[in-house]
Design an enzyme around this catalytic site. Structure first.
Site, PDB file in Angstrom:
ATOM      1  N   ASP A  67       0.787  -1.089   0.042  1.00 28.80           N
ATOM      2  CA  ASP A  67       0.118   0.191   0.077  1.00 28.80           C
ATOM      3  C   ASP A  67       0.733   1.187  -0.001  1.00 28.80           C
ATOM      4  OD1 ASP A  67       1.057  -0.429   2.499  1.00 28.80           O
ATOM      5  OD2 ASP A  67      -1.057  -0.434   3.575  1.00 28.80           O
ATOM      6  N   ASN A 136      -7.512  -2.196  14.654  1.00 25.21           N
ATOM      7  CA  ASN A 136      -8.780  -2.485  14.212  1.00 25.21           C
ATOM      8  C   ASN A 136      -8.690  -3.847  13.285  1.00 25.21           C
ATOM      9  OD1 ASN A 136      -7.643  -1.691  11.620  1.00 25.21           O
ATOM     10  ND2 ASN A 136      -9.363  -0.165  11.402  1.00 25.21           N
ATOM     11  N   HIS A 138      -6.919  -4.201  10.307  1.00 19.41           N
ATOM     12  CA  HIS A 138      -6.762  -4.017   8.827  1.00 19.41           C
ATOM     13  C   HIS A 138      -5.497  -4.744   8.392  1.00 19.41           C
ATOM     14  CE1 HIS A 138      -4.689   0.027   9.557  1.00 19.41           C
ATOM     15  NE2 HIS A 138      -3.707  -0.564   9.497  1.00 19.41           N
ATOM     16  N   GLU A 143      -9.379  -1.578   5.572  1.00 19.87           N
ATOM     17  CA  GLU A 143     -10.447  -1.286   6.819  1.00 19.87           C
ATOM     18  C   GLU A 143     -11.316  -2.180   6.848  1.00 19.87           C
ATOM     19  OE1 GLU A 143      -8.621   0.551   8.693  1.00 19.87           O
ATOM     20  OE2 GLU A 143      -8.247   2.725   8.317  1.00 19.87           O
TER      21      GLU A 143
HETATM   22  C1  GLP Z   1      -0.556   0.673   8.455  1.00 15.73           C
HETATM   23  C2  GLP Z   1       0.032  -0.136   7.325  1.00 15.73           C
HETATM   24  C3  GLP Z   1      -0.319  -1.730   7.748  1.00 15.73           C
HETATM   25  C4  GLP Z   1       0.458  -2.158   8.985  1.00 15.73           C
HETATM   26  C5  GLP Z   1      -0.327  -1.257  10.049  1.00 15.73           C
HETATM   27  C6  GLP Z   1       0.336  -1.532  11.420  1.00 15.73           C
HETATM   28  O1  GLP Z   1      -1.527   1.112   8.803  1.00 15.73           O
HETATM   29  N1  GLP Z   1      -0.770   0.016   6.204  1.00 15.73           N
HETATM   30  O2  GLP Z   1       0.289  -2.352   6.670  1.00 15.73           O
HETATM   31  O3  GLP Z   1       0.050  -3.400   9.234  1.00 15.73           O
HETATM   32  O4  GLP Z   1       0.186   0.280   9.939  1.00 15.73           O
HETATM   33  O5  GLP Z   1       1.677  -0.981  11.793  1.00 15.73           O
HETATM   34  P1  GLP Z   1       2.249  -1.207  13.018  1.00 15.73           P
HETATM   35  O6  GLP Z   1       3.361  -2.449  12.554  1.00 15.73           O
HETATM   36  O7  GLP Z   1       3.556  -0.027  13.253  1.00 15.73           O
HETATM   37  O8  GLP Z   1       1.727  -1.377  14.069  1.00 15.73           O
END
Ligand code: GLP
Length: 246
Positions: A67, A136, A138, A143
Site C-alpha cells: 500500500d 482494528n 486491517h 479497513e
Molecule cells: C499501517 C499499514 C499496515 C500495517 C499497520 C500496522 O496502517 N498500512 O500495513 O500493518 O500500519 O503498523 P504497525 O506495525 O506500526 O503497528
C-alpha cells in the site's frame, strides 16, 4: 493456519527471515509482497544482516508493497516508498527497478490499481506476502468492511487508523485520509502469507482474527481461508488466544 508464538521482536524477525530464506531457495525470480509499519522492521534488519553476510541473494528478487498513502511524494519521509528504501532496499543487493510500491500520486488511481494487479499476475503471482495488522484488524489498508474479494484500489482511512498512524507525523492533520492498497483478494492470491504482530495493543484483534469467525469486519480473519498462512506473534500479542497452537 500455523501460529508461531515468539518471545520478542528480535526472535520474530529471525523466525520470519528463516521462513522467507527457505522459501527463496531454488526459485528465480522470487516475488515478495512487503509491508510497512514498525512491526516488520526486525525482519528487514535480519534480512539485511544475512544479505550482507552469506545470503539470501536479492539480485533477481521482485517486490510488491501492499500500500501507499494518496498524495505523499516518494521523498516524503512518511511515504511508504521512502520507508522501504530507508529500512530495506538501500541496504540489500536488490535492483530498485524491481521494487514496486503503488503510486499514490497518480491522477488516475483506478488505473494504477488495475496495472498493479496486472504486474503481479504478469510475473506469476506473489510467492510470500508479509503482513502487519492494524489495531482494528486491517491488513494493508483494507479497513473493516472491505470486501474479502477486493482488489487493489483507493480507500478512505478510518479515524482509528489515522489516529494510530499519527504517531509518525508531526500533527494528526498531516496524516493522509486516503490510500491505495492491494485488496484482500489480491493478498489471498499469494502462495504463502505471513502475518507479523507484536505488542499487547494487538492482542484483542489477534484473538478475533485467529479464533473468531471469518468476517469483513476483521479483515485479518480472512487469512483463515488461506491454505498456507503463518502468524508469527510475540507472547504479549498472543495472550488472548484460547486454543492450543504449536
Ligand atoms: C499501517 C499499514 C499496515 C500495517 C499497520 C500496522 O496502517 N498500512 O500495513 O500493518 O500500519 O503498523 P504497525 O506495525 O506500526 O503497528
Amino acid at each position: 493456519m500455523k501460529v508461531i508464538i515468539v518471545s520478542d521482536k528480535n526472535h520474530m524477525g529471525q523466525v520470519a527471515a528463516d521462513l522467507i530464506e527457505t522459501d527463496m531457495k531454488n526459485k528465480t525470480p522470487y516475488v515478495l509482497g512487503l509491508a510497512t509499519g514498525s512491526t516488520p522492521i526486525p525482519l528487514y534488519q535480519e534480512l539485511i544482516r544475512r544479505n550482507q553476510e552469506t545470503g539470501p541473494d536479492f539480485s533477481t528478487t521482485v517486490t510488491f508493497n501492499l500500500d501507499e498513502y494518496v498524495g505523499l511524494e516518494a521523498t516524503h519521509d512518511q511515504s511508504y516508498r521512502y520507508f522501504m528504501n530507508q529500512e530495506f532496499f538501500d541496504h540489500i543487493n536488490i535492483n530498485k527497478d524491481s521494487t514496486f510500491v503503488p503510486n499514490g500520486l497518480s491522477e488516475n488511481i483506478e488505473e494504477v490499481g488495475k496495472d498493479y494487479e496486472k504486474a503481479i499476475c504478469g510475473i506469476g503471482g506473489i510467492d510470500y506476502q508479509v503482513l502487519g495488522i492494524g489495531t482494528n484488524g486491517h491488513i494493508g489498508f483494507n479497513e473493516p468492511g472491505s470486501s474479502l474479494a477486493s482488489r487493489t484500489r483507493k480507500v478512505r482511512l478510518t479515524e482509528n487508523t489515522i489516529s494510530d498512524n499519527s504517531r509518525f507525523f508531526e500533527r494528526k492533520e498531516d496524516v493522509p485520509t486516503e490510500a491505495i492498497t492491494m485488496g484482500i483478494g489480491t493478498i489471498l492470491d499469494a502462495r504463502k502469507i505471513m502475518l507479523l504482530a507484536s505488542g499487547s495493543n494487538k492482542a484483542e484483534t489477534i484473538a478475533k482474527s485467529i479464533e473468531g469467525p471469518i468476517t469483513a469486519t476483521i479483515p485479518a480473519s480472512s487469512l483463515q481461508m488461506h491454505p498456507d498462512a503463518t502468524w508469527v506473534i510475540t507472547e504479549d500479542a498472543a495472550v488472548n488466544l484460547q486454543l492450543e497452537w504449536d
